[in-house]
Motif scaffolding. Structure first.
Motif, PDB file in Angstrom:
ATOM      1  N   LEU A 193      33.986  45.964  49.274  1.00  0.00           N
ATOM      2  CA  LEU A 193      33.824  44.941  48.240  1.00  0.00           C
ATOM      3  C   LEU A 193      32.565  44.146  48.554  1.00  0.00           C
ATOM      4  O   LEU A 193      32.403  43.655  49.675  1.00  0.00           O
ATOM      5  N   ILE A 194      31.705  44.003  47.556  1.00  0.00           N
ATOM      6  CA  ILE A 194      30.516  43.153  47.726  1.00  0.00           C
ATOM      7  C   ILE A 194      30.842  41.786  47.119  1.00  0.00           C
ATOM      8  O   ILE A 194      31.307  41.700  45.977  1.00  0.00           O
ATOM      9  N   THR A 195      30.620  40.745  47.895  1.00  0.00           N
ATOM     10  CA  THR A 195      31.033  39.400  47.465  1.00  0.00           C
ATOM     11  C   THR A 195      30.171  38.873  46.309  1.00  0.00           C
ATOM     12  O   THR A 195      29.090  39.396  46.026  1.00  0.00           O
ATOM     13  N   SER A 201      28.235  36.437  46.071  1.00  0.00           N
ATOM     14  CA  SER A 201      27.230  35.487  46.563  1.00  0.00           C
ATOM     15  C   SER A 201      25.791  35.908  46.264  1.00  0.00           C
ATOM     16  O   SER A 201      24.844  35.280  46.763  1.00  0.00           O
ATOM     17  N   TYR A 202      25.612  36.936  45.434  1.00  0.00           N
ATOM     18  CA  TYR A 202      24.265  37.472  45.169  1.00  0.00           C
ATOM     19  C   TYR A 202      23.260  36.364  44.842  1.00  0.00           C
ATOM     20  O   TYR A 202      22.165  36.296  45.374  1.00  0.00           O
ATOM     21  N   GLN A 203      23.655  35.449  43.968  1.00  0.00           N
ATOM     22  CA  GLN A 203      22.739  34.382  43.538  1.00  0.00           C
ATOM     23  C   GLN A 203      23.269  33.002  43.963  1.00  0.00           C
ATOM     24  O   GLN A 203      22.931  31.987  43.357  1.00  0.00           O
ATOM     25  N   ALA A 221      29.033  40.845  52.480  1.00  0.00           N
ATOM     26  CA  ALA A 221      28.567  39.578  51.883  1.00  0.00           C
ATOM     27  C   ALA A 221      27.209  39.784  51.236  1.00  0.00           C
ATOM     28  O   ALA A 221      26.213  40.064  51.921  1.00  0.00           O
ATOM     29  N   SER A 222      27.176  39.639  49.918  1.00  0.00           N
ATOM     30  CA  SER A 222      25.918  39.862  49.197  1.00  0.00           C
ATOM     31  C   SER A 222      24.912  38.750  49.481  1.00  0.00           C
ATOM     32  O   SER A 222      25.224  37.564  49.391  1.00  0.00           O
ATOM     33  N   VAL A 223      23.687  39.174  49.807  1.00  0.00           N
ATOM     34  CA  VAL A 223      22.553  38.257  49.861  1.00  0.00           C
ATOM     35  C   VAL A 223      21.501  38.818  48.916  1.00  0.00           C
ATOM     36  O   VAL A 223      20.859  39.831  49.209  1.00  0.00           O
ATOM     37  N   GLU A 226      13.419  40.345  41.067  1.00  0.00           N
ATOM     38  CA  GLU A 226      13.950  41.386  41.959  1.00  0.00           C
ATOM     39  C   GLU A 226      13.640  42.778  41.396  1.00  0.00           C
ATOM     40  O   GLU A 226      13.915  43.787  42.038  1.00  0.00           O
ATOM     41  N   TYR A 227      13.052  42.837  40.191  1.00  0.00           N
ATOM     42  CA  TYR A 227      12.627  44.129  39.633  1.00  0.00           C
ATOM     43  C   TYR A 227      11.105  44.262  39.565  1.00  0.00           C
ATOM     44  O   TYR A 227      10.581  45.228  39.012  1.00  0.00           O
ATOM     45  N   THR A 228      10.376  43.266  40.103  1.00  0.00           N
ATOM     46  CA  THR A 228       8.910  43.389  40.180  1.00  0.00           C
ATOM     47  C   THR A 228       8.428  43.232  41.616  1.00  0.00           C
ATOM     48  O   THR A 228       7.393  43.785  41.992  1.00  0.00           O
ATOM     49  N   GLU A 252      20.625  42.928  49.374  1.00  0.00           N
ATOM     50  CA  GLU A 252      20.560  43.922  48.287  1.00  0.00           C
ATOM     51  C   GLU A 252      19.542  43.576  47.212  1.00  0.00           C
ATOM     52  O   GLU A 252      19.070  42.460  47.111  1.00  0.00           O
ATOM     53  N   THR A 253      19.208  44.628  46.439  1.00  0.00           N
ATOM     54  CA  THR A 253      18.211  44.532  45.366  1.00  0.00           C
ATOM     55  C   THR A 253      16.905  43.968  45.942  1.00  0.00           C
ATOM     56  O   THR A 253      16.282  43.072  45.364  1.00  0.00           O
ATOM     57  N   ILE A 254      16.495  44.536  47.070  1.00  0.00           N
ATOM     58  CA  ILE A 254      15.269  44.093  47.764  1.00  0.00           C
ATOM     59  C   ILE A 254      14.088  44.814  47.110  1.00  0.00           C
ATOM     60  O   ILE A 254      14.019  46.041  47.150  1.00  0.00           O
ATOM     61  N   GLY A 259      28.407  51.653  42.521  1.00  0.00           N
ATOM     62  CA  GLY A 259      27.616  51.377  41.322  1.00  0.00           C
ATOM     63  C   GLY A 259      27.105  49.950  41.344  1.00  0.00           C
ATOM     64  O   GLY A 259      27.702  49.077  41.980  1.00  0.00           O
ATOM     65  N   CYS A 260      26.009  49.708  40.636  1.00  0.00           N
ATOM     66  CA  CYS A 260      25.497  48.342  40.530  1.00  0.00           C
ATOM     67  C   CYS A 260      25.596  47.919  39.058  1.00  0.00           C
ATOM     68  O   CYS A 260      26.570  48.284  38.383  1.00  0.00           O
ATOM     69  N   CYS A 261      24.613  47.188  38.554  1.00  0.00           N
ATOM     70  CA  CYS A 261      24.750  46.566  37.234  1.00  0.00           C
ATOM     71  C   CYS A 261      25.084  47.579  36.140  1.00  0.00           C
ATOM     72  O   CYS A 261      24.516  48.676  36.093  1.00  0.00           O
ATOM     73  N   GLY A 296      31.696  48.589  42.053  1.00  0.00           N
ATOM     74  CA  GLY A 296      30.679  48.720  41.008  1.00  0.00           C
ATOM     75  C   GLY A 296      30.106  47.373  40.650  1.00  0.00           C
ATOM     76  O   GLY A 296      30.229  46.410  41.419  1.00  0.00           O
ATOM     77  N   GLY A 297      29.479  47.268  39.472  1.00  0.00           N
ATOM     78  CA  GLY A 297      28.817  46.031  39.066  1.00  0.00           C
ATOM     79  C   GLY A 297      29.783  44.854  39.083  1.00  0.00           C
ATOM     80  O   GLY A 297      30.796  44.861  38.386  1.00  0.00           O
ATOM     81  N   PHE A 298      29.444  43.873  39.890  1.00  0.00           N
ATOM     82  CA  PHE A 298      30.319  42.702  40.010  1.00  0.00           C
ATOM     83  C   PHE A 298      30.131  41.789  38.792  1.00  0.00           C
ATOM     84  O   PHE A 298      31.092  41.432  38.102  1.00  0.00           O
ATOM     85  N   ALA A 299      28.876  41.463  38.502  1.00  0.00           N
ATOM     86  CA  ALA A 299      28.596  40.603  37.341  1.00  0.00           C
ATOM     87  C   ALA A 299      29.068  41.286  36.054  1.00  0.00           C
ATOM     88  O   ALA A 299      29.623  40.645  35.161  1.00  0.00           O
ATOM     89  N   THR A 300      28.865  42.570  35.992  1.00  0.00           N
ATOM     90  CA  THR A 300      29.260  43.331  34.797  1.00  0.00           C
ATOM     91  C   THR A 300      30.758  43.212  34.542  1.00  0.00           C
ATOM     92  O   THR A 300      31.196  43.016  33.403  1.00  0.00           O
ATOM     93  N   ASN A 325      19.845  50.309  45.593  1.00  0.00           N
ATOM     94  CA  ASN A 325      20.803  49.862  44.572  1.00  0.00           C
ATOM     95  C   ASN A 325      20.052  49.352  43.347  1.00  0.00           C
ATOM     96  O   ASN A 325      18.825  49.159  43.380  1.00  0.00           O
ATOM     97  N   CYS A 326      20.793  49.140  42.281  1.00  0.00           N
ATOM     98  CA  CYS A 326      20.264  48.621  41.016  1.00  0.00           C
ATOM     99  C   CYS A 326      18.976  49.329  40.584  1.00  0.00           C
ATOM    100  O   CYS A 326      17.994  48.693  40.199  1.00  0.00           O
ATOM    101  N   THR A 327      19.045  50.628  40.664  1.00  0.00           N
ATOM    102  CA  THR A 327      17.915  51.509  40.345  1.00  0.00           C
ATOM    103  C   THR A 327      18.468  52.606  39.442  1.00  0.00           C
ATOM    104  O   THR A 327      19.643  52.969  39.555  1.00  0.00           O
TER     105      THR A 327
END
Ligand SMILES: C[S+](C)CC[C@H](N)C(=O)O
Ligand SMILES: N[C@@H](CCS)C(=O)O
Ligand SMILES: [Zn+2]
Length: 352
Positions: free
Chosen positions: A72-74, A76-78, A138-140, A152-154, A188-190, A316-318, A27-31, A249-251
């Motif tokens: 597991l998503i790493t 490394s998103y940001q 590996a998250s990119v 990433e949301y526009t 992700e979150t493209i 799950g995402c955020c 699920g949400g890693f940052a969360t 994702n993240c939708t």
């Protein structure tokens, strides 16, 4: 040793099969970092923890393994070389942190497997050892994630940004993640076609020898965040043999059913979904708020419909948590993780 093109294309369908028909992402890693007290109000967002609290990163991965995740998503998103350099780090230090994101997830997987072996009541079946298949993805994060302005949301990067700009940002980073031992790259979150095109070109040009998935952030049932068609975006993913899965994702959960139905029309690859909670992100305060006038149904109650529409990989995402993952597993299997009968789903395949 790397995979050949054919194996890369079927990598995720083989994995889903190995998992028993569907696989579960975390699920949400940052969360979850925030739930453990991390302050992510920083241009690096969750990647800040690779620098200041790597133990927490490992802890969060373990939380999701304990919840029952297969993927597991790493963190490394940001995590970009440019982002770390802007913080005053040397290039070498930046590269070490990017590699570290994969190593931390691998360490969590090793700890988890080790613990399962020692506490083997859930691990031995019919006199044989079995263990739950677990992949490190590996998250990119997209170019918009690197900008740290919520784009990433526009999907709006301005006219000056080209496919070459995007490839230049990601090229070295992707190679570092591969060299550190990731099983798959999670683009992700493209939010737009430009990012998708850049990733597909990069995979070919750099001779990346592990598979990738492409996952889009979407504004409604038919469009990615830029307003471009999900069908066109999914077709870009479909055209690339190194892409092993495609999805969203993240939708918001309410859009996922329509999106999965559309994506399934243009791809034979497994479709993955890991939605957010349906809340809205404010990139200035770096906080989430309830979307006014919209009431989200319980996330987990949608999962069966997503499966019927053609998805086979769920997470799950955020703003989702280990509880969300437990709920997804329960919805799919009819049982909670830890129930012995659940071994069919949870503990299949890998024999020592
Ligand atoms: C997926 S969003 C919530 C990630 C954070 C964003 N790129 C920012 O830096 O504000
Ligand atoms: N893998 C990232 C995605 C953000 S959209 C995270 O879960 O924090
Ligand atoms: Zn997200």
């Amino acid at each position: 040793m790397g995979l050949n093109g054919k194996d890369m294309t079927s990598f995720m369908s083989d994995f889903v099969h190995e998992c028993g028909g569907y696989a579960v992402i975390d699920g949400g890693f940052a969360t979850e970092l925030e739930r453990h007290g991390a302050d992510l109000n920083d241009p690096l967002w969750s990647a800040k923890c690779l620098l200041v609290s790597p133990h927490l990163v490992r802890r969060v991965h373990l939380d999701y393994l304990d919840a029952g995740a297969n993927i597991l998503i790493t963190g490394s998103y940001q995590a970009t070389i440019q982002g770390f350099e802007a913080k005053g780090l040397a290039r070498e230090e930046a590269e070490t942190l990017i590699r570290r994101s994969v190593e931390l997830a691998r360490e969590a997987r090793d700890i988890y497997y080790d613990r399962c072996t020692k506490d083997s009541s859930d691990f031995v079946r019919d006199g044989r050892y079995w263990r739950r298949p677990i992949l490190i993805a590996a998250s990119v994060g997209s170019y918009g994630a690197y900008l740290s302005d919520g784009s990433e949301y526009t999907g709006d990067y301005g006219d000056a940004v080209t496919v070459e700009t995007l490839k230049d940002l990601q090229r070295r980073r992707v190679k570092l993640l591969v060299d550190a031992g990731a099983d798959i790259i999670a683009f992700e979150t493209i939010p737009n076609k430009l990012d998708a095109q850049a990733y597909v070109e990069l995979l070919g040009e750099e001779g990346i020898d592990i598979p990738a998935w492409l996952s889009f952030s979407c504004r409604d049932e038919g469009k990615v965040c830029s307003g471009e068609s999900i069908l066109e975006c999914a077709s870009i993913a479909e055209s690339c043999k190194q892409v092993a899965a495609v999805g969203v994702n993240c939708t918001a959960p309410r859009f996922i059913h329509g999106l999965v139905s559309s994506i399934s029309k243009v791809t034979s690859k497994p479709v993955l979904v890991y939605p957010n909670s349906g809340e809205t992100y404010n990139a200035v305060t770096k906080k989430w708020s309830k979307t006014s006038g919209e009431v989200e149904e319980d996330f987990v109650s949608y999962v069966g419909k997503w499966r019927e529409a053609g998805a086979s990989i769920f997470g799950g995402c955020c703003r989702t948590t280990p509880n969300t993952i437990k709920g997804i597993i329960k919805a799919l299997s009819g049982k909670a993780p830890g129930d012995n009968d659940n071994l069919k789903f949870q503990e299949t395949a890998h024999k020592f």
